[in-house]
Design an enzyme around this catalytic site. Sequence first.
Site, PDB file in Angstrom:
ATOM      1  N   GLU A 175       0.773  -1.207   0.659  1.00  7.42           N
ATOM      2  CA  GLU A 175      -0.427   0.411   0.391  1.00  7.42           C
ATOM      3  C   GLU A 175       1.165   1.018   0.162  1.00  7.42           C
ATOM      4  O   GLU A 175       0.568   2.471  -0.781  1.00  7.42           O
ATOM      5  CB  GLU A 175      -1.168  -0.188   1.298  1.00  7.42           C
ATOM      6  CG  GLU A 175      -2.486  -0.604   1.318  1.00  7.42           C
ATOM      7  CD  GLU A 175      -3.155   0.020   2.040  1.00  7.42           C
ATOM      8  OE1 GLU A 175      -4.041  -0.581   2.079  1.00  7.42           O
ATOM      9  OE2 GLU A 175      -3.291   0.671   2.498  1.00  7.42           O
ATOM     10  N   ARG A 179      -4.307  31.001 -19.719  1.00 11.31           N
ATOM     11  CA  ARG A 179      -4.791  32.726 -18.804  1.00 11.31           C
ATOM     12  C   ARG A 179      -4.008  34.029 -19.038  1.00 11.31           C
ATOM     13  O   ARG A 179      -3.174  33.107 -18.342  1.00 11.31           O
ATOM     14  CB  ARG A 179      -4.644  31.992 -17.012  1.00 11.31           C
ATOM     15  CG  ARG A 179      -5.158  33.280 -16.199  1.00 11.31           C
ATOM     16  CD  ARG A 179      -6.766  33.050 -15.837  1.00 11.31           C
ATOM     17  NE  ARG A 179      -6.821  34.354 -14.934  1.00 11.31           N
ATOM     18  CZ  ARG A 179      -8.105  34.973 -14.728  1.00 11.31           C
ATOM     19  NH1 ARG A 179      -9.198  35.225 -16.427  1.00 11.31           N
ATOM     20  NH2 ARG A 179      -8.230  35.059 -13.944  1.00 11.31           N
ATOM     21  N   GLN A 225       7.901  34.724 -12.985  1.00 12.36           N
ATOM     22  CA  GLN A 225       8.145  33.454 -12.403  1.00 12.36           C
ATOM     23  C   GLN A 225       7.946  33.356 -11.305  1.00 12.36           C
ATOM     24  O   GLN A 225       7.789  32.180 -10.651  1.00 12.36           O
ATOM     25  CB  GLN A 225       9.921  34.677 -11.635  1.00 12.36           C
ATOM     26  CG  GLN A 225      10.651  34.881 -13.073  1.00 12.36           C
ATOM     27  CD  GLN A 225      11.942  35.096 -13.238  1.00 12.36           C
ATOM     28  OE1 GLN A 225      12.275  35.992 -11.638  1.00 12.36           O
ATOM     29  NE2 GLN A 225      12.984  34.906 -13.909  1.00 12.36           N
TER      30      GLN A 225
END
Length: 385
Positions: A248, A274, A285
Amino acid sequence: MACRQSGWAFMDFHWDTTLQDRHDRIVTELSTWPRPDEDYYTREQWQSVAELGLLVLPIPGAHGGSGYGALETARLVDAFGRGAPDLGLVFAACAHTFACAIPVAEFAEDGLREWVLPRLCSGEWIAGNAVSEAEAGSDVNAMRTTAVRDGDHYVLNGTKSFVSNGPVADVFVVYAVTDPSLGHLGISAFLIERDTPGLRAGEPMPKASLRSCPAGPVVLDDCRVTAGHRIGPEGHGAAIFQRSMQWERTCLLSAYNGRTERLIDRCVEHATTRRQFKRPIGTNQAVSHRLVDARIRLEAARLLLWQACWRLDQGIRAVLDVSMAKIAISENAVQTALEAVHLFGGAGILEETGIDVALCDALPSTVFSGTSELQREIVAVEMGL
């Protein structure tokens, strides 16, 4: 030259064509699946996962599985997490395989294995792992569910509190105390069918994360189970559980690497399309460096995981590697999801974008299969602290 003592060796992470083709097919196929319309996954969706071979990756071929080792399995579960439209279904399938099918495959007697595994591998049955209790989450030794020997049977009593797949499972792997005087050596594992008298699976608990994977309590009230349904020898339950946790904490967590990569790709697309102040926000940046850092964290976590899986496949002790990988993957999943909310701004908290779901699904990764705090304790011990 490989050095066993220090942990260094020649680790080859080159994927052969067959494995890479299967990885790519999984991503491509799953990307066509619609998001589930219902609250929980359906039997039809479960069967589709089985038909893709995603329930059998580490199961031996003699029992209908693919027979992959931990490293190969992790690579394909990464594809599962990246391509699937819903992480709840991924989590449910991984819990079924690593916490239930693996214990049966590796520890059960031949008769039980031959009866159960074909049903688990084909998707005919869904399995639930019943180990956690209200007072025994990370502290498995605090378990209160008991199994008392009565001739050729055991009688089980207790309540398991958070069983993934529990409300819909056909069969359960149940851990119970068979000898309280022996501590963790007094815990045993059992395979119990849903319709066994004395077993009652509770209703799904409302939850904010991994919502399509139903989870609920399982109550055992004088539940009689034949001794032949015990998985492994009496008293080996803790060892069986720890083995399933190795799978797991590596391969299930690999799905989160795939999911994080999917989210980063989406963020990059958003950052290039966008526009604010007449230019794409990715040219700032403050945005681009966040995404670069997310990618660096992802690849570092992935390499930690592959190293852990490689060591498991080589039979080399990997306790340190497994815990470090789980910490890195889970905490990066949460951090990257938070970065995505920030990047998308107001849209990041709208249901229609799904960014809120990405964050909610990331959060439990630092808790299940051993919390980040528990993993750090393990790492500290391995460091000699």
